[in-house]
Design a protein around this motif. Structure first.
Motif, PDB file in Angstrom:
ATOM      1  N   SER A   8       0.904   0.241 -16.813  1.00  0.00           N
ATOM      2  CA  SER A   8       0.984  -1.209 -16.674  1.00  0.00           C
ATOM      3  C   SER A   8       1.157  -1.638 -15.220  1.00  0.00           C
ATOM      4  O   SER A   8       1.078  -2.817 -14.916  1.00  0.00           O
ATOM      5  CB  SER A   8       2.116  -1.769 -17.533  1.00  0.00           C
ATOM      6  OG  SER A   8       3.357  -1.320 -17.025  1.00  0.00           O
ATOM      7  N   LEU A   9       1.424  -0.677 -14.314  1.00  0.00           N
ATOM      8  CA  LEU A   9       1.576  -0.995 -12.895  1.00  0.00           C
ATOM      9  C   LEU A   9       0.206  -0.991 -12.225  1.00  0.00           C
ATOM     10  O   LEU A   9      -0.654  -0.163 -12.558  1.00  0.00           O
ATOM     11  CB  LEU A   9       2.487   0.021 -12.205  1.00  0.00           C
ATOM     12  CG  LEU A   9       3.932   0.050 -12.687  1.00  0.00           C
ATOM     13  CD1 LEU A   9       4.664   1.231 -12.074  1.00  0.00           C
ATOM     14  CD2 LEU A   9       4.641  -1.242 -12.355  1.00  0.00           C
ATOM     15  N   PRO A  10       0.003  -1.884 -11.283  1.00  0.00           N
ATOM     16  CA  PRO A  10      -1.292  -1.903 -10.586  1.00  0.00           C
ATOM     17  C   PRO A  10      -1.544  -0.585  -9.849  1.00  0.00           C
ATOM     18  O   PRO A  10      -0.631  -0.005  -9.253  1.00  0.00           O
ATOM     19  CB  PRO A  10      -1.159  -3.061  -9.594  1.00  0.00           C
ATOM     20  CG  PRO A  10       0.034  -3.837 -10.023  1.00  0.00           C
ATOM     21  CD  PRO A  10       0.898  -2.929 -10.824  1.00  0.00           C
ATOM     22  N   GLN A  11      -2.762  -0.121  -9.876  1.00  0.00           N
ATOM     23  CA  GLN A  11      -3.141   1.138  -9.225  1.00  0.00           C
ATOM     24  C   GLN A  11      -2.849   1.093  -7.729  1.00  0.00           C
ATOM     25  O   GLN A  11      -2.393   2.074  -7.149  1.00  0.00           O
ATOM     26  CB  GLN A  11      -4.643   1.422  -9.473  1.00  0.00           C
ATOM     27  CG  GLN A  11      -5.109   2.757  -8.971  1.00  0.00           C
ATOM     28  CD  GLN A  11      -4.536   3.919  -9.776  1.00  0.00           C
ATOM     29  OE1 GLN A  11      -4.107   3.765 -10.908  1.00  0.00           O
ATOM     30  NE2 GLN A  11      -4.520   5.090  -9.176  1.00  0.00           N
ATOM     31  N   PHE A  13      -0.485  -0.493  -6.192  1.00  0.00           N
ATOM     32  CA  PHE A  13       0.955  -0.329  -5.998  1.00  0.00           C
ATOM     33  C   PHE A  13       1.334   1.146  -6.094  1.00  0.00           C
ATOM     34  O   PHE A  13       2.092   1.664  -5.267  1.00  0.00           O
ATOM     35  CB  PHE A  13       1.722  -1.159  -7.030  1.00  0.00           C
ATOM     36  CG  PHE A  13       3.204  -0.944  -6.986  1.00  0.00           C
ATOM     37  CD1 PHE A  13       3.973  -1.501  -5.970  1.00  0.00           C
ATOM     38  CD2 PHE A  13       3.832  -0.167  -7.946  1.00  0.00           C
ATOM     39  CE1 PHE A  13       5.346  -1.290  -5.923  1.00  0.00           C
ATOM     40  CE2 PHE A  13       5.202   0.047  -7.898  1.00  0.00           C
ATOM     41  CZ  PHE A  13       5.962  -0.518  -6.881  1.00  0.00           C
ATOM     42  N   LEU A  14       0.826   1.821  -7.091  1.00  0.00           N
ATOM     43  CA  LEU A  14       1.126   3.245  -7.271  1.00  0.00           C
ATOM     44  C   LEU A  14       0.634   4.064  -6.080  1.00  0.00           C
ATOM     45  O   LEU A  14       1.315   4.974  -5.611  1.00  0.00           O
ATOM     46  CB  LEU A  14       0.501   3.766  -8.562  1.00  0.00           C
ATOM     47  CG  LEU A  14       1.091   3.199  -9.860  1.00  0.00           C
ATOM     48  CD1 LEU A  14       0.281   3.670 -11.063  1.00  0.00           C
ATOM     49  CD2 LEU A  14       2.545   3.603  -9.997  1.00  0.00           C
ATOM     50  N   LEU A  15      -0.544   3.740  -5.568  1.00  0.00           N
ATOM     51  CA  LEU A  15      -1.080   4.460  -4.414  1.00  0.00           C
ATOM     52  C   LEU A  15      -0.226   4.221  -3.167  1.00  0.00           C
ATOM     53  O   LEU A  15       0.024   5.142  -2.391  1.00  0.00           O
ATOM     54  CB  LEU A  15      -2.533   4.064  -4.160  1.00  0.00           C
ATOM     55  CG  LEU A  15      -3.543   4.564  -5.191  1.00  0.00           C
ATOM     56  CD1 LEU A  15      -4.925   3.985  -4.916  1.00  0.00           C
ATOM     57  CD2 LEU A  15      -3.583   6.076  -5.211  1.00  0.00           C
ATOM     58  N   LYS A  16       0.226   2.980  -2.980  1.00  0.00           N
ATOM     59  CA  LYS A  16       1.097   2.679  -1.837  1.00  0.00           C
ATOM     60  C   LYS A  16       2.416   3.426  -1.954  1.00  0.00           C
ATOM     61  O   LYS A  16       2.945   3.942  -0.966  1.00  0.00           O
ATOM     62  CB  LYS A  16       1.343   1.175  -1.716  1.00  0.00           C
ATOM     63  CG  LYS A  16       0.169   0.419  -1.164  1.00  0.00           C
ATOM     64  CD  LYS A  16       0.474  -1.054  -1.016  1.00  0.00           C
ATOM     65  CE  LYS A  16      -0.764  -1.779  -0.503  1.00  0.00           C
ATOM     66  NZ  LYS A  16      -0.521  -3.208  -0.347  1.00  0.00           N
ATOM     67  N   CYS A  17       2.973   3.489  -3.155  1.00  0.00           N
ATOM     68  CA  CYS A  17       4.231   4.226  -3.366  1.00  0.00           C
ATOM     69  C   CYS A  17       4.032   5.707  -3.064  1.00  0.00           C
ATOM     70  O   CYS A  17       4.872   6.333  -2.405  1.00  0.00           O
ATOM     71  CB  CYS A  17       4.727   4.036  -4.798  1.00  0.00           C
ATOM     72  SG  CYS A  17       5.385   2.397  -5.130  1.00  0.00           S
ATOM     73  N   LEU A  18       2.949   6.257  -3.541  1.00  0.00           N
ATOM     74  CA  LEU A  18       2.646   7.667  -3.293  1.00  0.00           C
ATOM     75  C   LEU A  18       2.484   7.936  -1.803  1.00  0.00           C
ATOM     76  O   LEU A  18       2.983   8.938  -1.273  1.00  0.00           O
ATOM     77  CB  LEU A  18       1.389   8.074  -4.055  1.00  0.00           C
ATOM     78  CG  LEU A  18       1.008   9.549  -4.008  1.00  0.00           C
ATOM     79  CD1 LEU A  18       2.131  10.418  -4.534  1.00  0.00           C
ATOM     80  CD2 LEU A  18      -0.259   9.776  -4.817  1.00  0.00           C
ATOM     81  N   GLU A  19       1.818   7.033  -1.113  1.00  0.00           N
ATOM     82  CA  GLU A  19       1.649   7.150   0.334  1.00  0.00           C
ATOM     83  C   GLU A  19       3.002   7.122   1.047  1.00  0.00           C
ATOM     84  O   GLU A  19       3.259   7.913   1.965  1.00  0.00           O
ATOM     85  CB  GLU A  19       0.758   6.014   0.827  1.00  0.00           C
ATOM     86  CG  GLU A  19       0.455   6.050   2.310  1.00  0.00           C
ATOM     87  CD  GLU A  19      -0.408   4.859   2.731  1.00  0.00           C
ATOM     88  OE1 GLU A  19      -0.203   4.380   3.852  1.00  0.00           O
ATOM     89  OE2 GLU A  19      -1.265   4.432   1.943  1.00  0.00           O
TER      90      GLU A  19
END
Length: 138
Positions: A8-11, A13-19
């Protein structure tokens, strides 16, 4: 509150968190390398001064007790640094071995060597203090 399913989280956002996680991990690894290098150099320097102070044994009867105390203090400091390196998993497999130390053949050479060793040890400890104080800052 716990987050819902990751889907349900925007992709983006997840990529920025991973970065950000990767960046923090890299920064942490770089900091740990610097810390390991500082502690290793500090331990090596203290180990060197242990040998130099031992070479001064017999400098004079009136300085003997002071030299003994200084030798113990430097040895204790080196041991503390080594233990900290072990606790952090940064210690090399083997402790360094003492190389050839100068031999002071005469009383004059021991006194002159004592002045030089004490002066350089003082400078080394002042720099060490500044480095450790810097590392202790958040």
């Amino acid at each position: 509150t716990p987050l819902g399913p990751a889907s349900s989280l925007p992709q983006s956002f997840l990529l920025k968190c991973l970065e950000q996680v990767r960046k923090i991990q890299g920064d942490g690894a770089a900091l740990q390398e610097k810390l390991a290098g500082c502690l290793s150099q500090l331990h090596s320097g203290l180990f060197l001064y242990q040998g130099l102070l031992q070479a001064l044994e017999g400098i004079s009867p009136e300085l003997g007790p002071t030299l003994d105390t200084l030798q113990l203090d430097v040895a204790d400091f080196a041991t503390t640094i080594w233990q900290q390196m072990e606790e952090l998993g940064m210690a090399p497999a083997l402790q360094p071995t003492q190389g050839a130390m100068p031999a002071f053949a005469s009383a004059f050479q021991r006194r002159a060597g004592g002045v030089l060793v004490a002066s350089h040890l003082q400078s080394f400890l002042e720099v060490s203090y500044r480095v450790l104080r810097h590392l202790a800052q958040p």
